[in-house]
Design a protein around this motif. Sequence first.
Motif, short mmCIF file in Angstrom:
data_model
loop_
_atom_site.label_atom_id
_atom_site.label_comp_id
_atom_site.label_asym_id
_atom_site.label_seq_id
_atom_site.Cartn_x
_atom_site.Cartn_y
_atom_site.Cartn_z
N VAL A 1 0.68 7.32 -6.57
CA VAL A 1 -0.41 8.29 -6.74
C VAL A 1 0.07 9.69 -6.37
CG1 VAL A 1 -2.68 9.00 -5.87
CG2 VAL A 1 -2.23 6.58 -6.37
N ASP A 2 0.81 9.79 -5.29
CA ASP A 2 1.33 11.09 -4.87
C ASP A 2 2.26 11.68 -5.93
OD1 ASP A 2 -0.07 10.90 -2.52
OD2 ASP A 2 1.65 10.26 -1.31
N ASP B 1 0.82 -1.21 0.00
CA ASP B 1 0.00 0.00 0.00
C ASP B 1 0.85 1.26 0.00
OD1 ASP B 1 -2.31 -1.48 -0.03
OD2 ASP B 1 -2.60 -1.43 2.14
N LEU B 2 1.97 1.24 0.73
CA LEU B 2 2.82 2.42 0.80
C LEU B 2 3.35 2.79 -0.58
CD1 LEU B 2 4.00 4.43 2.89
CD2 LEU B 2 6.03 2.98 2.98
N LYS C 1 1.89 1.95 -3.51
CA LYS C 1 0.76 2.41 -4.31
C LYS C 1 0.46 3.88 -4.03
CE LYS C 1 -1.76 -1.92 -5.04
NZ LYS C 1 -3.06 -2.61 -4.87
N LYS C 2 0.48 4.25 -2.75
CA LYS C 2 0.21 5.63 -2.37
C LYS C 2 1.28 6.57 -2.94
CE LYS C 2 -0.58 8.69 1.58
NZ LYS C 2 0.36 9.73 1.08
#
Length: 373
Positions: free
Chosen positions: A28-29, A21-22, A24-25
């Motif tokens: 996006v960022d 998840d880290l 993936k975030k």
Amino acid sequence: MTIIKEIPFRYDQVGSFLRPDLLKKARVDFQNQTISAAELKAVEDAAIIDLINKQVENGLKAITDGEFRRSWWHLDFLWGLNGVEQTTPEHGYQFNQVETRAASYQITDKVTFNPEHPFFDAFTFLKEHTPEGAIPKATIPSPTLLFNRKSDTFTYASYTDEAVFIDDLAKAYHQTILKFYELGCRYLQLDDTSWGMYTGFIENAKTQDEINHWQQQCEAGVAVVNKLLEGLPEDLTITMHVCRGNYKSDWAIAGPYDHVTTYLAQLNIDGYFLEYDDDRSGGFEPLAQIYKNGPAKKVVLGLVTSKFAALESAANLTSRINEASSYIPLENLCLSPQCGFASTEEGNHLTEDEQWAKVRLVVDTAKEVWQDA
């Protein structure tokens, strides 16, 4: 007598893993321009180091970076070749039940080797962090992806002759693979959806002309792959994963290997990763044709699905391996998941814990079947 290479290993893997998840975030960022490229790379670096450790802990000998620096299993590499540009079509690729994100490529100039391809730095990082006793594995898409077409007309604006295009493509790939070798790569896998496509197209063809067209595409595929392989170092293992589509746990292609095995058997590679996780792939009978073309080839049976969480029965896996050995000797067989767990950054519908349970099932089953595993 031809010696069978140790690689691919008795228990192996296709390459991609679920993105944490880290990561993936962070992607996006980065797209939203709230973090820099350097900050994204730092997150990727940390995630890849953690992934390397988990692969080793779960018993794998072939180690990848999970394709964590990519959005797509194929497009990120193709966009890095000189003469290939990124495009955004109106629609994505249509799978059985879902449509992918919209992204593609176009040939805009002579296709040539790019010495600054970002995959080289990515492999260098992987090699530097792969511990002794394991081997870093590079995965790139097969060149056949760049000349599949439904029409007999060759339409690339920058080429008027398909033979010249195939020669350029093979040369670009050959030089690329030599660069990987220079960086320390001794295990490289070509990921190829083309052969899976051809099985489906030939299976569903309505006329002999359609069949003839796809068989011509198969012949071109043999030509380009064998040409790029000419003169590569003997201690470099080249395998091919024949993929049938892998996006958010969906598939794209169905059809037995019978339609393409004659062509696969002509490829001068060391091993095949063949998907056999459900009945879309047909039976094991075509394996006999691959074996006839040279006992040095290994076939990695993709019997464990990467699409769903439910664990296969170890007893059933062993039974299926034994069935396959009726057509190709057991010493020429290996075991793996049928595909990666995340051919695109979205990933399949299972958790990381469920992913690693699949990996351990492959490792444990192989150790029970083969004494040299």
